[in-house]
Structure formats: structure tokens, C-alpha cells
Scaffold this motif. Sequence first.
Motif, mmCIF file in Angstrom:
data_model
loop_
_atom_site.group_PDB
_atom_site.id
_atom_site.type_symbol
_atom_site.label_atom_id
_atom_site.label_comp_id
_atom_site.label_asym_id
_atom_site.label_seq_id
_atom_site.Cartn_x
_atom_site.Cartn_y
_atom_site.Cartn_z
ATOM 1 N N GLN A 52 3.991 -2.790 -5.699
ATOM 2 C CA GLN A 52 2.893 -3.742 -5.835
ATOM 3 C C GLN A 52 3.374 -5.138 -6.232
ATOM 4 O O GLN A 52 2.575 -6.006 -6.573
ATOM 5 C CB GLN A 52 1.874 -3.218 -6.849
ATOM 6 N N GLU A 84 -4.139 5.380 5.943
ATOM 7 C CA GLU A 84 -5.300 5.815 5.169
ATOM 8 C C GLU A 84 -5.441 7.341 5.146
ATOM 9 O O GLU A 84 -6.440 7.852 4.645
ATOM 10 C CB GLU A 84 -6.564 5.179 5.743
ATOM 11 N N LYS A 103 -4.101 0.701 8.602
ATOM 12 C CA LYS A 103 -5.553 0.689 8.421
ATOM 13 C C LYS A 103 -6.290 0.697 9.769
ATOM 14 O O LYS A 103 -7.409 0.197 9.868
ATOM 15 C CB LYS A 103 -5.989 -0.530 7.589
ATOM 16 N N LYS A 128 -1.763 -6.181 8.079
ATOM 17 C CA LYS A 128 -3.218 -6.239 8.259
ATOM 18 C C LYS A 128 -3.655 -5.633 9.587
ATOM 19 O O LYS A 128 -4.847 -5.622 9.905
ATOM 20 C CB LYS A 128 -3.703 -7.690 8.183
ATOM 21 N N ALA A 139 -3.368 -3.867 -4.014
ATOM 22 C CA ALA A 139 -4.560 -3.738 -3.172
ATOM 23 C C ALA A 139 -5.630 -4.733 -3.627
ATOM 24 O O ALA A 139 -5.759 -5.056 -4.809
ATOM 25 C CB ALA A 139 -5.097 -2.311 -3.240
ATOM 26 N N THR A 140 -6.404 -5.223 -2.671
ATOM 27 C CA THR A 140 -7.443 -6.199 -2.978
ATOM 28 C C THR A 140 -8.523 -5.600 -3.873
ATOM 29 O O THR A 140 -8.797 -4.397 -3.821
ATOM 30 C CB THR A 140 -8.093 -6.741 -1.688
#
Length: 737
Positions: A204, A418, A470, A529, A637-638
Motif C-alpha cells: 500500500q 476481484e 477490476k 485501472k 484502496a480508495t
Amino acid sequence: MATTYDNLPMDDEEFDESQIDFTDIEDQYQVRLDEGLDAFVVIDGLPVVPGDSMAKLVKFVLRKLNSVGKVKEDGVHMPVGDDGKTEGYAFVEYHAPSEAVAAVKQLHLTPLDKKHTMQVNKLTDIDRFGKEGRVDEEYHEPHIEPFQQKEHLRSWLGDAEGRDQMVMFRNEKVGVFWNNKEDGPEPVVDRENWTESFVQWSPQGTFLTSMHAQGVQLWGGKAWSRQKRFAHPGVNLVDFSPSERYVTTWSHRPLQVDENHPVPSLSLEDDGKNYVIWDIATGKPLRSFATLDVPTSTDDEGNPVKKKMQWPTFKWSADDKYVARMTPNQSISVYELPRMNLLDKQSIKIEGVMDFEWAPATPKRDGIKTYEQLFCYWTPELGSNPAKVGLMSVPSKEIVRTRNLFNVSDAKLHWQSEGAYVCVKVDRHSKSKKSMATNLEIFRVKEKGVPVEVVDSLKDAVINFAWEPKGNRFVIITAGEIPAGAAVPPKTAVSFFAPEKLKGGAPGNFRHIRTVDKKNSNAIYWSPKGRFVVVATLQSQQSFDLDFWDLSFDKPKDEAEKGDKELNANLQLMATAEHYGMTDIEWDPSGRYLATVASAFRHHMENGYHMYDFKGTLLREEHIDRFKQLIWRPRPATLLSKEEQAEIRKNLRNYSKIFDEQDQAKKNTANKAVIEERQRMLNEWLEFRKSMREMLEEEGAEIELNNGKVVREEDGEVEEIEEIVEEIIEESEEVVQ
């Protein structure tokens, strides 16, 4: 015959004890304090029960104590108070000190019921730490240090321009830099000899890891101070858990820990081990392990081939609650964190197991409401039994799906980010074993019953596979068979796949979009992304190309193909580029920039890096001698919800206008700075000119400017200097064909 006492001495002075051998009696009855105490443990936190219930409590506790060793007969002593009730603790003696050590490791803090938790300590530890003088007889309130504000370990996320950071290792210097859109990188910190081998970010981005002969150090905060240190002499590799709670260190040389070679934080129990799993918050080791022997296999000619060690060897579940290690061909051992005890006290026996992978996100299977983590594994053909792929749920150890496979040479497991899909890339051989082909077995994990879709239209072997992060699209690279003795590898083909569009938005079956033939590509790098992907050729002496693809290109309606409307993809090649000698490719966390690196770890020709935007436009290139690493700093993570993210995408054009204005203002600021610098230089010149004129006038000289002529009059003599200035009014270029 009657006993005679004729030979006994008459007086005590005549009796000599030294002539009698007592060694047999001494060996039988001698008390070895060290050994005896080492086999003892003290159990605390037990329920306080009446004396008549003590036997039942002892029996209950023994069931747990005997799970890690064998307690001696009558080896449990439970003191009783004056009121006839137990005191809540007990002394336990095992047959061997190693069993006492195992009891402390595995049984400490074991819950007995909702109100009682068993605490297990070695008696020697209590004796060592509780010696007279070490513990004050009088109670004193503990001294609490005043609060000190610590550095914010994620302060870089607050950058007003939303920039990303990267670490660059060149020559002997390691530096962290801000990435600027058009200008060069802006230094944050730059240090000599910061690491001895390489650097690595935590998952992270909180810590920067440096490697040293004596262990690993973690750095962070605005001042880039040392946050943690883990002593592991000779450490070679390091691996973090996904949430940065734990870290694994490994050395190919076993640890040497003894009285002559003490190692901070490690004990004699860690001697001879290769792996150490640490708690990052406390800096303490949780457990250590030795390297397992890697089994050897044989090639087609029967020659032994030793397999490479798999890294990471200890693999983490998505939520850091479990870590597992495979014993090749035998079992998978799952450990619970933070206690590092073996799940259900036994390994999961899977005959022939070759590999396994945890789901990278906590799965959400249809109809399953209880907590679970999933891992996928595969086994080869054993005798008449087919090869098998399985999905197992933890902690229940329930096998939720299996699939039999035939004529299998090898398999690779690829989870989607995911956990919605897992693709098993199966390399199959023909019955004659002369040709190879690949099937893709795709498990749709979130759908009821976990259906399996097979992509078997591939004629050649798949050498690379990558899911869209994702997303539900994927790219593969295939290659034909390599002819014996061929100097140049065969051409490869790049194929793109996407699911069909179904009513309601659910993804349908996977369909082939397009194949690009006659390539040399061997690597696939998706933007973090999604949507954009780079297909490249790495570590090749013949080719070093980059292809930038967009899988959601906005085509005009009149140009859209019929197949595009049926599939969840619009494919477009945006740009191609080349970078000679490139060895590594790195996307930044935002998916806006991509860096290609020619690392001195691989070769020493034209080391450095190129920086591109996501469209493939080259922004800058730097050739740096002995350039080794460029790694983007990851982001956590957002914190935005899916609804908030959708709202931002919906209004992206409005935000873009604001960003464009900010970029223009930044350019204007830069231009203003240039103008101000020029004005400053002009003012300096004018001041200098003025001072010179004053000095000359003091010496009696007169200076006049008249129509470009400088007139000097000194001692009655006049000197005229005429200057011719050439000025370009207009310039144009015309191409004549």
C-alpha cells in the motif's frame, strides 16, 4: 547362609566412604534442575473451582495440553487455597523440554470458554524474569511517556496536484521523486548507500524496504526516518501481506542463533531456520520455518531437473487472516494469524499437489453468507487418476468445486483481481506427446454452482495470460513450437477476449475479439485501472517494441463494427514505441503514466528509463549509468464508495476543465518565472551600466548615445563607434519537391 558382619570396621575412623561407588544410585536419583524446569510450564487463567470439581477440570485441560506433547503421569499440579477452591493456575510437566516449548507457542492465549483464556508460559521464563530484585515487591504505577506526535506515514497522498511518487535506484544512490507531467522528476529525498541489494515498496506504499546483510529496514514519513528493523542475517527476499500487517523474510543460509551468535529478537528456537514471519506493528517474530527440499523431476531423456524455489513460498489470504505453504506433492499447511497456529492442528492432505493460489479478494459466492476465503489448487495425473483442479473454502476446508483434466503437461492458475474468475491455463500434450496446445478453463466463482467455461479454440501454446484489473477481459500471447536448434524464437500472436453483452448487464460467455499475428511480444501489462494494456517484448536482443491498446475506444457510430456492439469491448491500437534493451515495465497507480526501464541488473547497455503517457506518447527519456530500478509508489484502496466514483466518472468532463485550467495556470506561472528572471537580469545590467557611466564621468569621460552612435570625448579627441544590429523580421520555410 546367614549374613555375616565380620568384615565391618569396628570404629568410625576406619570407615572410608571414597572406597564405595555410588554412581548407580546418583544416576537414578540425581535431580537435574535445568532439564526438569525446562520441561515445566505454568498455566494461568484457569477457572476457580471447588476441590471436588478439580479432577474434571484437570481432565479437560489435559485434552488441550496433550495435543502438543505428552504430559507426565500425575504431571499436573493445581494448587488449592484455604477455602478449598483452586487458585486459577497449574504447574504442568511434559516428558521433554521441546514439548513445553510447543505448548507455549501453540496453546498460549487459547480460549477455554467465553470467560476464560489459557495463558501458557515456561517455568524457566517466570523464574528468570521474576528473580528477586527484578520485580519490586511494592506496586508502582507505570510511567506513561508523554504523547509525541509521529510522522504521518501516508502524507504523500495529500499532494494538492494528485501526483505519484517513484523510487529510483541508480549507481549507489536511492532517491524518491515526485513525477511531474512534463517536467523532470522532482526530488523528495536522495541518499547514498541506502540499500545493499535492492529496494521494494510495501503493497500500500506505506513503507520503503531496504535490504542489508544484517536484515531488513522499513522507511517512511515526511523525513524518511527508519520505522522498523527486522534482524535476519543474510536475508535475500522479503514479502508483505496484502494489508501490511506482516512480512516474511527469507535467506538461503539457515540462521545461526546460539550463545556465541545472538541475533536481536530471535531465540535459540529459530536456529537453522530460513524463513521468519514478523508482526510489523510490534517488530517481533511470530514463527520461523526451515526451507523444504524442492523435489527433482526428470526430463524426456530421464535426466534429473531440479525445480526452482517458488516465491513467495508463504502465500497470504486477501484479508491477512491466513498464510499457507505447500509441501510439494503432499499437502498445504494453512496457519491462522496472528498466533501462527496450524488450522485445525493439521495440514490439508492433497496428494500430488503442484501449486495453489489464494483469491486476491474476499470472495462473494452466490448464496454463501458465511465468512470464507478461497484458494485454487491443481494436481497432475497420478496413475489412472486424471489431473484435477479444485477450489477449497477456508476455514471449513470444504471443496466447493473440482474439475478433472486429461493429457496435462502443466497448469498455471490466474485469479481475476476481484476474485470473480479464476482461469486455469492448461498445457495439454497429444497422445504421442509430440505436440502441445493450451486450453483455458475459466471458473466463474461468483455464479451459482461455480460453472466452468472452456476456451479450447487455441491452436498454439499460451506463453502469457493476463486479466484486466477490476474487469472481465483478458489478453493472451501464443507461440508455435520451437524447432530444435533454432537460433531465433518463433513469432508470437496476441489475442484479445471479452465477454458477450447480456440483458441486465451480466457478462456472457467469453469470445475472441481479434488476433495480431507475426509479433515478437512476450509480456502483457494492464493499466491498474483497466481499459488500457501494453503488449511488449522484454529482455530480447532482436526486438524491443511496445504496443499501446485501448479496449474501450470511443468509435463513431458509423465506424463501429457489428461485433463491437455484441461484445464488451472496442479495440484500438493507439501507438507503438521502442525502447532498446528494456527489461521492466511499470504503470503508475493512477494508470496515467508508464515507465520502461533498461536495468543494470540485467545488462549494462544504455541503462535508463523512458516515460510515456497512457496513449503511448513519449514524455521524456533519461540515460543514466548503472540505472537499476524504477518502482512507482503504490496507493491504498480508495475511500470513495462505488456511487461516488460513478458520480465522478459522470462529471469527468467538468473536472477535466478545472484540471486544464490548473495546468495552464502552472504553465503561466512557469512563464512568469522566466519573465521575472529576465527582468532581474536586465535590472542588474542597467545597474552595472549606470555604475560604469558614473565611474567614467568621474574620470572625465563623456558618453552620449546618438542614433546608434556612441560618442566618446577625452582630451579633446572624439571617437565615434557605429554598431550595426541585424534583426530578423520574418522567417519561413518552403519545401520544394
